[in-house]
Design a protein around this motif. Sequence first.
Motif, PDB file in Angstrom:
ATOM      1  N   THR A 174       0.814  -1.229   0.000  1.00 47.88           N
ATOM      2  CA  THR A 174       0.000   0.000   0.000  1.00 47.88           C
ATOM      3  C   THR A 174       0.845   1.276   0.000  1.00 47.88           C
ATOM      4  O   THR A 174       0.754   2.101   0.901  1.00 47.88           O
ATOM      5  CB  THR A 174      -0.989   0.027   1.192  1.00 47.88           C
ATOM      6  OG1 THR A 174      -0.253  -0.031   2.418  1.00 47.88           O
ATOM      7  CG2 THR A 174      -1.969  -1.128   1.107  1.00 47.88           C
ATOM      8  N   PRO A 175       1.681   1.452  -1.001  1.00 42.27           N
ATOM      9  CA  PRO A 175       2.519   2.655  -1.049  1.00 42.27           C
ATOM     10  C   PRO A 175       1.718   3.881  -1.468  1.00 42.27           C
ATOM     11  O   PRO A 175       0.659   3.768  -2.096  1.00 42.27           O
ATOM     12  CB  PRO A 175       3.549   2.307  -2.122  1.00 42.27           C
ATOM     13  CG  PRO A 175       2.771   1.451  -3.075  1.00 42.27           C
ATOM     14  CD  PRO A 175       1.846   0.627  -2.211  1.00 42.27           C
ATOM     15  N   TRP A 176       2.226   5.043  -1.123  1.00 50.17           N
ATOM     16  CA  TRP A 176       1.655   6.285  -1.644  1.00 50.17           C
ATOM     17  C   TRP A 176       1.938   6.390  -3.144  1.00 50.17           C
ATOM     18  O   TRP A 176       1.119   6.873  -3.916  1.00 50.17           O
ATOM     19  CB  TRP A 176       2.238   7.501  -0.928  1.00 50.17           C
ATOM     20  CG  TRP A 176       1.794   8.806  -1.506  1.00 50.17           C
ATOM     21  CD1 TRP A 176       2.514   9.660  -2.286  1.00 50.17           C
ATOM     22  CD2 TRP A 176       0.484   9.395  -1.374  1.00 50.17           C
ATOM     23  NE1 TRP A 176       1.747  10.745  -2.641  1.00 50.17           N
ATOM     24  CE2 TRP A 176       0.504  10.611  -2.095  1.00 50.17           C
ATOM     25  CE3 TRP A 176      -0.681   9.025  -0.719  1.00 50.17           C
ATOM     26  CZ2 TRP A 176      -0.607  11.445  -2.175  1.00 50.17           C
ATOM     27  CZ3 TRP A 176      -1.787   9.866  -0.806  1.00 50.17           C
ATOM     28  CH2 TRP A 176      -1.745  11.058  -1.526  1.00 50.17           C
ATOM     29  N   ALA A 177       3.128   5.934  -3.545  1.00 55.06           N
ATOM     30  CA  ALA A 177       3.518   6.031  -4.951  1.00 55.06           C
ATOM     31  C   ALA A 177       4.446   4.887  -5.312  1.00 55.06           C
ATOM     32  O   ALA A 177       5.084   4.280  -4.442  1.00 55.06           O
ATOM     33  CB  ALA A 177       4.213   7.366  -5.217  1.00 55.06           C
ATOM     34  N   VAL A 178       4.519   4.604  -6.609  1.00 55.12           N
ATOM     35  CA  VAL A 178       5.481   3.645  -7.144  1.00 55.12           C
ATOM     36  C   VAL A 178       6.380   4.364  -8.134  1.00 55.12           C
ATOM     37  O   VAL A 178       5.964   5.305  -8.811  1.00 55.12           O
ATOM     38  CB  VAL A 178       4.786   2.438  -7.819  1.00 55.12           C
ATOM     39  CG1 VAL A 178       4.124   1.554  -6.782  1.00 55.12           C
ATOM     40  CG2 VAL A 178       3.774   2.889  -8.864  1.00 55.12           C
ATOM     41  N   ASP A 179       7.631   3.913  -8.195  1.00 55.93           N
ATOM     42  CA  ASP A 179       8.651   4.568  -9.008  1.00 55.93           C
ATOM     43  C   ASP A 179       9.266   3.515  -9.924  1.00 55.93           C
ATOM     44  O   ASP A 179       9.750   2.484  -9.450  1.00 55.93           O
ATOM     45  CB  ASP A 179       9.707   5.162  -8.065  1.00 55.93           C
ATOM     46  CG  ASP A 179      10.689   6.076  -8.771  1.00 55.93           C
ATOM     47  OD1 ASP A 179      11.140   5.719  -9.877  1.00 55.93           O
ATOM     48  OD2 ASP A 179      11.031   7.134  -8.215  1.00 55.93           O
ATOM     49  N   VAL A 180       9.234   3.760 -11.216  1.00 53.02           N
ATOM     50  CA  VAL A 180       9.735   2.786 -12.177  1.00 53.02           C
ATOM     51  C   VAL A 180      10.678   3.465 -13.162  1.00 53.02           C
ATOM     52  O   VAL A 180      10.473   4.620 -13.544  1.00 53.02           O
ATOM     53  CB  VAL A 180       8.567   2.102 -12.933  1.00 53.02           C
ATOM     54  CG1 VAL A 180       7.786   3.112 -13.769  1.00 53.02           C
ATOM     55  CG2 VAL A 180       9.048   0.953 -13.796  1.00 53.02           C
ATOM     56  N   SER A 181      11.703   2.735 -13.565  1.00 43.81           N
ATOM     57  CA  SER A 181      12.618   3.234 -14.584  1.00 43.81           C
ATOM     58  C   SER A 181      12.892   2.137 -15.607  1.00 43.81           C
ATOM     59  O   SER A 181      12.328   2.121 -16.691  1.00 43.81           O
ATOM     60  CB  SER A 181      13.928   3.717 -13.948  1.00 43.81           C
ATOM     61  OG  SER A 181      14.759   4.309 -14.912  1.00 43.81           O
ATOM     62  N   GLY A 182      13.731   1.162 -15.234  1.00 40.84           N
ATOM     63  CA  GLY A 182      14.078   0.100 -16.176  1.00 40.84           C
ATOM     64  C   GLY A 182      12.899  -0.730 -16.631  1.00 40.84           C
ATOM     65  O   GLY A 182      12.898  -1.267 -17.739  1.00 40.84           O
TER      66      GLY A 182
END
Length: 206
Positions: A174-182
Motif C-alpha cells: 500500500t505505497p503512496w507512490a510507485v517509481d519505475v525506470s528500467g
Amino acid sequence: MSMARVKICGITRIEDALAAAQAGADAIGLVFHAASPRAVSIEQARAIVQALPPFVTSVGLFVDASEETIRRVLEQVPLDMLQFHGDEPEAFCQRFVRPYLKAVRVRAGDDLDALAGRWPGASGILLDSYKPGVPGGTGETFDWSMIPAQRNWTLVLAGGLQADNVRQAIDLTTPWAVDVSGGVEAARGIKDVAKINAFIQEVKRV
C-alpha cells in the motif's frame, strides 16, 4: 486506499516525458549522476521540464552531489522536488527549500522504521533494492514483506517494478507512490511507450 501515484524515472528525452504525462504519470525523474546510463545534462533537463504539461512534478535525482552542484542545477532547471540516493543527512537534504524524497536501499534485516526516522523532513521515503556499488536503478526487487504495514512515514516503492508485478506490489505494501525506470524501457534511458501505458494501467486497476 486511493490509487498509488506513479513516477517514471530516468527520463532522458522530451518525447518520453510527454508519453509518461499522456499516460497519466504524476511525476518524472531526471538523473543528475554522471555514472548513470540515464544521466542528463542541465540543458537536456531544462528542455524536458519546459516541455512538461501542468501538474506533472519534475524530480531531480542526486547521489552525494555537492551543495554547489545541486544549486547550479536549480539555478537553471526549475525542479519541483529533489531525490537523494546517497548518504545525504537530513540537514543537507533540507538546504534547498524543495520537498525531497530520500532513497533507502533495503538489505535483509534492516529496520525500515528506524531508517526512515533519520529523515523526518522527507516528503517520502523511497525504498529500493540494495546492490553493492549501485545507488539505484538496479532493476531488482527486494523482500516487500519487510515493509511495516503500520508506519508513520510515506512510502514510495521502487526496485524491479514492471507491469506484471506492480499490482502485487501495491496490494502487499500500500505505497503512496510507485517509481519505475528500467521496467518501462526499450533500452537504458530510452522509454517504451507501450510499457509505460501498460504499467500505469496496471496501477489503475488495483
